[in-house]
Design a protein around this motif. Structure first.
Motif, PDB file in Angstrom:
ATOM      1  N   TYR A   1      45.223  42.573  43.617  1.00  0.00           N
ATOM      2  CA  TYR A   1      44.248  42.954  42.589  1.00  0.00           C
ATOM      3  C   TYR A   1      44.924  43.465  41.311  1.00  0.00           C
ATOM      4  CZ  TYR A   1      40.445  42.621  46.051  1.00  0.00           C
ATOM      5  OH  TYR A   1      39.535  42.194  46.976  1.00  0.00           O
TER       6      TYR A   1
ATOM      7  N   THR B   1      35.189  44.990  42.952  1.00  0.00           N
ATOM      8  CA  THR B   1      35.187  43.651  43.530  1.00  0.00           C
ATOM      9  C   THR B   1      33.897  42.933  43.143  1.00  0.00           C
ATOM     10  OG1 THR B   1      34.185  44.366  45.622  1.00  0.00           O
ATOM     11  CG2 THR B   1      36.602  44.351  45.511  1.00  0.00           C
TER      12      THR B   1
ATOM     13  N   GLU C   1      46.077  40.526  39.320  1.00  0.00           N
ATOM     14  CA  GLU C   1      44.913  39.827  38.766  1.00  0.00           C
ATOM     15  C   GLU C   1      44.356  40.563  37.547  1.00  0.00           C
ATOM     16  OE1 GLU C   1      40.539  38.407  40.399  1.00  0.00           O
ATOM     17  OE2 GLU C   1      42.206  38.492  41.826  1.00  0.00           O
TER      18      GLU C   1
ATOM     19  N   ASN D   1      38.917  36.074  39.084  1.00  0.00           N
ATOM     20  CA  ASN D   1      38.540  35.368  40.322  1.00  0.00           C
ATOM     21  C   ASN D   1      37.831  36.270  41.319  1.00  0.00           C
ATOM     22  OD1 ASN D   1      39.584  32.969  39.410  1.00  0.00           O
ATOM     23  ND2 ASN D   1      41.547  33.216  40.459  1.00  0.00           N
ATOM     24  N   ASN D   2      38.382  37.461  41.527  1.00  0.00           N
ATOM     25  CA  ASN D   2      37.859  38.343  42.575  1.00  0.00           C
ATOM     26  C   ASN D   2      37.268  39.649  42.074  1.00  0.00           C
ATOM     27  OD1 ASN D   2      38.885  36.752  44.908  1.00  0.00           O
ATOM     28  ND2 ASN D   2      40.843  37.201  43.951  1.00  0.00           N
TER      29      ASN D   2
END
Length: 178
Positions: A101, A64, A104, A5-6
């Motif tokens: 993070y 990122t 993730e 996602n990020n």
């Protein structure tokens, strides 16, 4: 290159070696990664980093997606082909701690390990005082397998070494619940 996602999880470039070196030289990071003495790591350490990158089953840089900020690394090493096991390591720059993070990246990379690399288990070690990391590892599905009591001297005191692992069938079971 992979994306969550990020985050972007990509191959290591030559320019990343300096950033990896800087990350390892950050006292806050180094004391969470290595059981050896926390010391400034000189230019020869770049050779060590290059060998780790080339000898790992998978060694990736995390950045990122939005700003292409360099976040850290994740890798699988000590791969045991017969038993389909590899050891996981992850480190993020401290300015990215607490943003979700690590969770993730770990969810993606563990899934990748089982689905694409055909691993049966993923193993990791952390220090008992690294409560934030242990919380994240448990959230992802790792379980404590062993604790070596007072096995690492750091910061003037003894700390435990915690070995954790996750099996492919455990991961599959948690994915069915999602």
């Amino acid at each position: 290159m992979f994306e969550t996602n990020n985050l972007r999880i990509r191959a290591v470039h030559n320019t990343d070696i300096i950033k990896l070196h800087d990350l390892w030289n950050d006292l806050r990071v180094q004391k969470t990664l290595s059981p050896v003495h926390v010391i400034p790591l000189g230019i020869k350490f770049e050779e060590t980093l290059r060998s780790w990158v080339s000898d790992s089953l998978l060694y990736c840089i995390i950045e990122t997606k939005a700003e292409s900020e360099w976040v850290g690394f994740v890798n699988f090493f000590n791969a045991d082909k017969k038993n389909r096991d590899a050891t996981l390591a992850i480190a993020l720059c401290p300015e990215f701690w607490g943003r979700g993070y690590a969770t993730e990246v770990l969810r993606f990379i563990v899934d990748y390990a089982f689905r694409e690399l055909a691993l049966h288990r993923v193993t990791l070690n952390t220090f008992g005082n690294n409560l934030a990391a242990i919380k994240v590892y448990r959230k992802v599905g790792f379980v404590v397998e062993t604790i070596q009591r007072k096995a690492n001297w750091s910061g003037g005191k003894w700390q435990d070494v915690v070995s954790m692992g996750i099996l492919d069938e455990e991961w599959t079971a948690t994915r069915k619940e999602d």
